[in-house]
Structure formats: C-alpha cells, structure tokens
Design an enzyme around this catalytic site. Sequence first.
Site, mmCIF file in Angstrom:
data_model
loop_
_atom_site.group_PDB
_atom_site.id
_atom_site.type_symbol
_atom_site.label_atom_id
_atom_site.label_comp_id
_atom_site.label_asym_id
_atom_site.label_seq_id
_atom_site.Cartn_x
_atom_site.Cartn_y
_atom_site.Cartn_z
ATOM 1 N N LYS A 18 0.835 -1.214 0.000
ATOM 2 C CA LYS A 18 0.000 0.000 0.000
ATOM 3 C C LYS A 18 0.868 1.263 0.000
ATOM 4 O O LYS A 18 0.637 2.193 -0.771
ATOM 5 C CB LYS A 18 -0.880 -0.004 1.267
ATOM 6 C CG LYS A 18 -1.488 1.347 1.588
ATOM 7 C CD LYS A 18 -2.294 1.316 2.874
ATOM 8 C CE LYS A 18 -1.500 1.557 4.128
ATOM 9 N NZ LYS A 18 -1.366 2.957 4.568
ATOM 10 N N ASN A 19 1.881 1.267 0.869
ATOM 11 C CA ASN A 19 2.652 2.503 1.043
ATOM 12 C C ASN A 19 3.637 2.761 -0.093
ATOM 13 O O ASN A 19 4.249 3.828 -0.153
ATOM 14 C CB ASN A 19 3.354 2.496 2.404
ATOM 15 C CG ASN A 19 2.341 2.660 3.539
ATOM 16 O OD1 ASN A 19 1.190 3.040 3.289
ATOM 17 N ND2 ASN A 19 2.748 2.365 4.764
ATOM 18 N N ARG A 88 -4.367 10.787 5.007
ATOM 19 C CA ARG A 88 -3.257 11.742 4.991
ATOM 20 C C ARG A 88 -2.388 11.602 3.754
ATOM 21 O O ARG A 88 -1.786 12.585 3.302
ATOM 22 C CB ARG A 88 -2.381 11.530 6.221
ATOM 23 C CG ARG A 88 -3.102 11.750 7.513
ATOM 24 C CD ARG A 88 -2.139 11.564 8.642
ATOM 25 N NE ARG A 88 -1.043 12.508 8.495
ATOM 26 C CZ ARG A 88 -1.022 13.723 9.005
ATOM 27 N NH1 ARG A 88 -2.010 14.132 9.747
ATOM 28 N NH2 ARG A 88 -0.003 14.526 8.808
ATOM 29 N N CYS A 112 -4.904 12.910 14.089
ATOM 30 C CA CYS A 112 -4.638 11.524 13.703
ATOM 31 C C CYS A 112 -4.534 10.678 14.961
ATOM 32 O O CYS A 112 -3.954 11.119 15.957
ATOM 33 C CB CYS A 112 -3.327 11.477 12.925
ATOM 34 S SG CYS A 112 -2.934 9.832 12.366
ATOM 35 N N ARG A 117 0.970 14.602 13.546
ATOM 36 C CA ARG A 117 1.676 14.293 12.293
ATOM 37 C C ARG A 117 1.801 15.583 11.480
ATOM 38 O O ARG A 117 1.039 15.831 10.558
ATOM 39 C CB ARG A 117 0.943 13.204 11.516
ATOM 40 C CG ARG A 117 0.927 11.892 12.277
ATOM 41 C CD ARG A 117 0.176 10.803 11.553
ATOM 42 N NE ARG A 117 0.875 10.308 10.367
ATOM 43 C CZ ARG A 117 0.386 9.352 9.576
ATOM 44 N NH1 ARG A 117 -0.794 8.830 9.828
ATOM 45 N NH2 ARG A 117 1.065 8.923 8.541
ATOM 46 N N PRO A 118 2.827 16.380 11.818
ATOM 47 C CA PRO A 118 3.001 17.659 11.128
ATOM 48 C C PRO A 118 3.432 17.463 9.672
ATOM 49 O O PRO A 118 3.829 16.373 9.281
ATOM 50 C CB PRO A 118 4.108 18.340 11.928
ATOM 51 C CG PRO A 118 4.842 17.247 12.605
ATOM 52 C CD PRO A 118 3.871 16.121 12.812
ATOM 53 N N ASP A 120 5.552 19.962 8.306
ATOM 54 C CA ASP A 120 6.579 21.001 8.131
ATOM 55 C C ASP A 120 7.711 20.564 7.196
ATOM 56 O O ASP A 120 8.235 21.366 6.415
ATOM 57 C CB ASP A 120 7.142 21.406 9.506
ATOM 58 C CG ASP A 120 7.693 20.218 10.279
ATOM 59 O OD1 ASP A 120 6.982 19.193 10.381
ATOM 60 O OD2 ASP A 120 8.837 20.283 10.755
ATOM 61 N N ASP A 303 5.053 0.391 11.877
ATOM 62 C CA ASP A 303 3.810 -0.223 11.392
ATOM 63 C C ASP A 303 3.655 -1.687 11.813
ATOM 64 O O ASP A 303 2.630 -2.309 11.520
ATOM 65 C CB ASP A 303 3.722 -0.106 9.860
ATOM 66 C CG ASP A 303 3.493 1.328 9.411
ATOM 67 O OD1 ASP A 303 3.170 2.166 10.271
ATOM 68 O OD2 ASP A 303 3.652 1.608 8.210
ATOM 69 N N ARG A 395 -8.491 -0.353 5.180
ATOM 70 C CA ARG A 395 -7.674 0.680 4.552
ATOM 71 C C ARG A 395 -6.352 0.100 4.063
ATOM 72 O O ARG A 395 -5.778 0.599 3.100
ATOM 73 C CB ARG A 395 -7.373 1.808 5.553
ATOM 74 C CG ARG A 395 -8.611 2.573 5.948
ATOM 75 C CD ARG A 395 -8.253 3.748 6.801
ATOM 76 N NE ARG A 395 -7.265 4.572 6.105
ATOM 77 C CZ ARG A 395 -6.794 5.704 6.556
ATOM 78 N NH1 ARG A 395 -7.209 6.177 7.705
ATOM 79 N NH2 ARG A 395 -5.911 6.390 5.873
HETATM 80 C C1 EPZ Z 1 4.524 6.780 6.282
HETATM 81 O O1 EPZ Z 1 3.820 7.861 6.896
HETATM 82 C C2 EPZ Z 1 3.541 5.631 6.207
HETATM 83 N N1 EPZ Z 1 2.382 6.051 5.423
HETATM 84 C C3 EPZ Z 1 3.099 5.226 7.616
HETATM 85 O O2 EPZ Z 1 2.279 4.086 7.501
HETATM 86 C C4 EPZ Z 1 4.370 4.854 8.429
HETATM 87 O O3 EPZ Z 1 3.976 4.574 9.754
HETATM 88 C C5 EPZ Z 1 5.365 6.005 8.408
HETATM 89 O O4 EPZ Z 1 5.665 6.377 7.025
HETATM 90 C C6 EPZ Z 1 6.678 5.665 9.100
HETATM 91 O O5 EPZ Z 1 7.255 4.548 8.496
HETATM 92 C C7 EPZ Z 1 2.445 5.976 4.087
HETATM 93 O O6 EPZ Z 1 3.443 5.576 3.509
HETATM 94 C C8 EPZ Z 1 1.216 6.361 3.328
HETATM 95 P P1 EPZ Z 1 6.840 10.040 8.186
HETATM 96 P P2 EPZ Z 1 4.433 9.327 6.879
HETATM 97 O O7 EPZ Z 1 6.686 11.355 7.514
HETATM 98 O O8 EPZ Z 1 5.122 9.539 5.584
HETATM 99 C C9 EPZ Z 1 7.492 13.243 11.615
HETATM 100 C C10 EPZ Z 1 0.406 2.743 7.966
HETATM 101 O O9 EPZ Z 1 -0.107 2.216 8.984
HETATM 102 N N2 EPZ Z 1 7.256 14.264 10.599
HETATM 103 O O10 EPZ Z 1 7.989 9.176 7.814
HETATM 104 O O11 EPZ Z 1 3.354 10.263 7.272
HETATM 105 C C11 EPZ Z 1 6.259 12.419 11.929
HETATM 106 O O12 EPZ Z 1 5.404 13.087 12.819
HETATM 107 C C12 EPZ Z 1 0.914 4.166 8.006
HETATM 108 O O13 EPZ Z 1 0.479 2.164 6.860
HETATM 109 C C13 EPZ Z 1 7.509 15.575 10.911
HETATM 110 O O14 EPZ Z 1 7.953 15.909 12.015
HETATM 111 O O15 EPZ Z 1 5.470 9.222 8.056
HETATM 112 C C14 EPZ Z 1 6.867 11.164 12.482
HETATM 113 O O16 EPZ Z 1 7.217 11.356 13.826
HETATM 114 C C15 EPZ Z 1 0.683 4.862 9.281
HETATM 115 N N3 EPZ Z 1 7.275 16.540 9.970
HETATM 116 C C16 EPZ Z 1 8.155 11.007 11.659
HETATM 117 O O17 EPZ Z 1 8.409 12.296 11.105
HETATM 118 C C17 EPZ Z 1 6.814 16.219 8.722
HETATM 119 O O18 EPZ Z 1 6.630 17.132 7.896
HETATM 120 C C18 EPZ Z 1 8.053 10.016 10.520
HETATM 121 O O19 EPZ Z 1 6.874 10.271 9.755
HETATM 122 C C19 EPZ Z 1 6.547 14.877 8.421
HETATM 123 C C20 EPZ Z 1 6.794 13.914 9.380
#
Ligand code: EPZ
Length: 416
Positions: A18-19, A88, A112, A117-118, A120, A303, A395
């Site tokens: 999916k991801n 998201r 969420c 989940r910012p 930035d 995950d 999902r």
């Molecule tokens: C992806 O989410 C996956 N989603 C998530 O899978 C997965 O848990 C996550 O990566 C971590 O592996 C998809 O691929 C669609 P990140 P993503 O940005 O991209 C922080 C599932 O169950 N962060 O790598 O949103 C954030 O808060 C889902 O399939 C910022 O601070 O995750 C987190 O602490 C849930 N600022 C860390 O980085 C930002 O702008 C990693 O999040 C973005 C993220």
Amino acid sequence: MIHGPTRLEGSVPTATAKNAVLPILAACLLTEEPCIIRDVPLLEDVRTMAKLLRSLGVAVELRKHTMRISAAGNIERTATYDIVRKMRASYYVLGPLLGRFGDARVSLPGGCAIGPRPVDLHLKGIAALGAEVNLEHGYIHATGRPLRGGTMLLEGASGPSVGATANTMMAAVLADGETVIEAAACEPEVVDLAGFLTAMGAKIEGHGTPVVRIRGVKRLHGADYRPIPDRIEAGTLAVAAAITRGNLEITGCEPEHMVSVVDRLRQSGATVEAGKRRLVVSAERRPAPVTLATAPYPGFPTDLQAQFTALLSFGHGTSVVTENVFEARFLHALELNRMGAKIDINGRTAVIQGMEYLSGAQVMASDLRASAALVLAGIAARGETEVQRIYHLDRGYESLEQKLGALGAKIERVSY
Ligand code: EPZ
C-alpha cells in the site's frame, strides 16, 4: 467476530505494498501520458487515492488489479478537505502538482489517532525548491514555476520522513538543475517510488541512502510498473504464525526488506526460514521476552509495533517496546489489556508482562495497524473477540479475514 484460539497453518500470498502504491499513483500526475500500475491491492486507501485523482480530472481505470492512469487534459490543482481528512497520504499530490504545473492547493490534514503528524518537512522540501508556500483557509497553497534544484536537510525530531522525502522527490524531478535531499528516508517504498520515477524518465541517484540526488528533466513519459510486495502485511502474517504457535509459508514477500522483523521474531523463539521471495515462520512455545524500539528503516518498523505488542502479550516474561516514530501509537495496548494483557504505558514505552492466555472481548480498533493487532490477539485468545471499527483494517489489508480464514482462523465479518 473471531473465535479462538486456533493454530494457523498453510501458505499465504503477500499483496503489493500500500505505502509504495499510494505515492506511485500520485506520481502519475507528473505526465500527460498514460501509466499502468500492476498488482494494485484493492484497499480503501487505494480507492481514496483513485477518487482524489479523479476529482482532479485524471482518468483512472481499474481492471482486476491493474490500474491505468492518464493525467492528460485539464487537471485541477486542489485536493479538498473532504478527501485529505480521510487519508493523509492525499498529501502526495502536492509534490507532483507543484512540479508539473507550478501550482498546488492541498488541504491541511487534521488530527490523527497515532499522534501529531506535522507536514513542516514537506513544506521545507518544496520551499527549498523555490516554491512560495502560504496557508489560506485551511489549505496549503504552493506556487513556483519553474522550480529550481536546491539542497535541503529533511530531518525532523523523529528522524527522516517518508512522506516529505517522497513529496520533495516528486516536485524535484521536473525542476531546473540538481536537488540534493539530505537525511532522506531509506524505506523500500521510497526506493520503489524512485524506481517508478526513473521508469518515467527521471534522473535519480542515491535512493535507499540518506543522500538522494535528482537531476531535473524537461518532461516525463508514461511507464508500466509493478510495485514491491508489502513488508508490513508479510510481517503481520509472520506474527500471526508466531502468536498462534502455527506454521505459515508467506509467499511473494521480500525478506531483504524485513531483516529487523525476522531478527525480533527469532529473538522471540520463532523459527524463521528466509528464502527467495518467501518466509516460513513457525513457533511452538510462548514467545520469549523481546526488547524492541521502532526506528526509521532499516530499523524495526512502527507499522509492526502493534502486532508485536500483541505477540509479546503472550510472552514468557517481560518485554519492553519503545515507539520512537509516532509518540501516541499505543491505543491498541489499552484494548489488549481489556483482553487480559498486562501492558503498562509510560510515555513512549510499553512494558509488557507476558500472560499465559488472553480472553476474548469486545474491542475497538483505533487505526489500521491497531486493528490488525487486535485481530491477531483475537485468534490466539480464548473465546469470542469482537473487533469493532474494522473499516480501519480495510484501509490497508485486502480481505484479511479471508486470508486468515483460509489458514484456519475462525473469523467472520459481520455487518450490523
Ligand atoms: C509513512 O507515513 C507511512 N504512510 C506510515 O504508515 C508509516 O507509519 C510512516 O511512514 C513511518 O514509516 C504511508 O506511507 C502512506 P513520516 P508518513 O513522515 O510519511 C514526523 C500505515 O499504517 N514528521 O515518515 O506520514 C512524523 O510526525 C501508516 O500504513 C515531521 O515531524 O510518516 C513522524 O514522527 C501509518 N514533519 C516522523 O516524522 C513532517 O513534515 C516520521 O513520519 C513529516 C513527518
């Protein structure tokens, strides 16, 4: 509704990730030529992404598991709140819309269940490419044409970001000049996106390492692509084998993407045989205690944290699980406790005192992976478990109850 305990046995195929599929579908916006994506899993999130693309004017056809996507003609530039609040990953249209048209409006996602989940870092990435970014009426409006290559560090408090790396890559492939992303996410899904973009004619190097270099090209063309297998689904099935003290062959997976997961399964006492595109997982006893901490790839994936928490609830001794990626991702622990688990949450850490058995109960799923954990616990627990809100499950897992049912689980989807 699940009736346990049952021991799972048999062979089960892995779906496509999916991801990996979600950003790849969004990347189809980067060309007016048609793209073919194969082995697409029929999931709610994939349907939502198709709906979002259609709302932008993209032609999306699905035949069996093959999707044909054509972003020719008039393409809208706005991803509305109605869709983004449901998923998201809708955010993935920001990079490609901006890259191709120099204009994108994407609603800011709301709260969420797995914690703050910012976005930035997504904004930092596109700003480094020269985009002007404004927040108006709940929407991020990004403009800039042409974008120009830039160097940026995409590291947040919890390390790199999968989404920000992917979005910035998609914006940068059509920019003028070279982009360097430092502290890029190394997840296999990011590498797969780079593979798809390369198949479209993009010039990318270093994907899978913390420094990704992109040389902008003038235009991209259509591509025919099969994304990678789902390491999280395969990991969930591996836990299903261990938690039921069963024996499962998981076919069509990529064990190379699952090294930390296989390592922790072995620590728990499971036997894991890793072959070419297959894993065989079996367990005979209660799991031994394990200490694990989630981390960006190649560390242990967040995950699979919920599913391992369920497994270790049956452990012989005390396990410690630390969640370093999403601080509030422990709602499943409270539900597992309603089934008789003994899990204490202290900040980012769960201390799990293993129990000989859990007992079935009515429980509530809070997010996708939490629902998988509750289903697994239900199969291993004594008596009836009713998992509510399983739309979360749909999902990210295609007909999970059918897959588990074929392996011997007594599980039924009940509509009210
Ligand atoms: C992806 O989410 C996956 N989603 C998530 O899978 C997965 O848990 C996550 O990566 C971590 O592996 C998809 O691929 C669609 P990140 P993503 O940005 O991209 C922080 C599932 O169950 N962060 O790598 O949103 C954030 O808060 C889902 O399939 C910022 O601070 O995750 C987190 O602490 C849930 N600022 C860390 O980085 C930002 O702008 C990693 O999040 C973005 C993220």
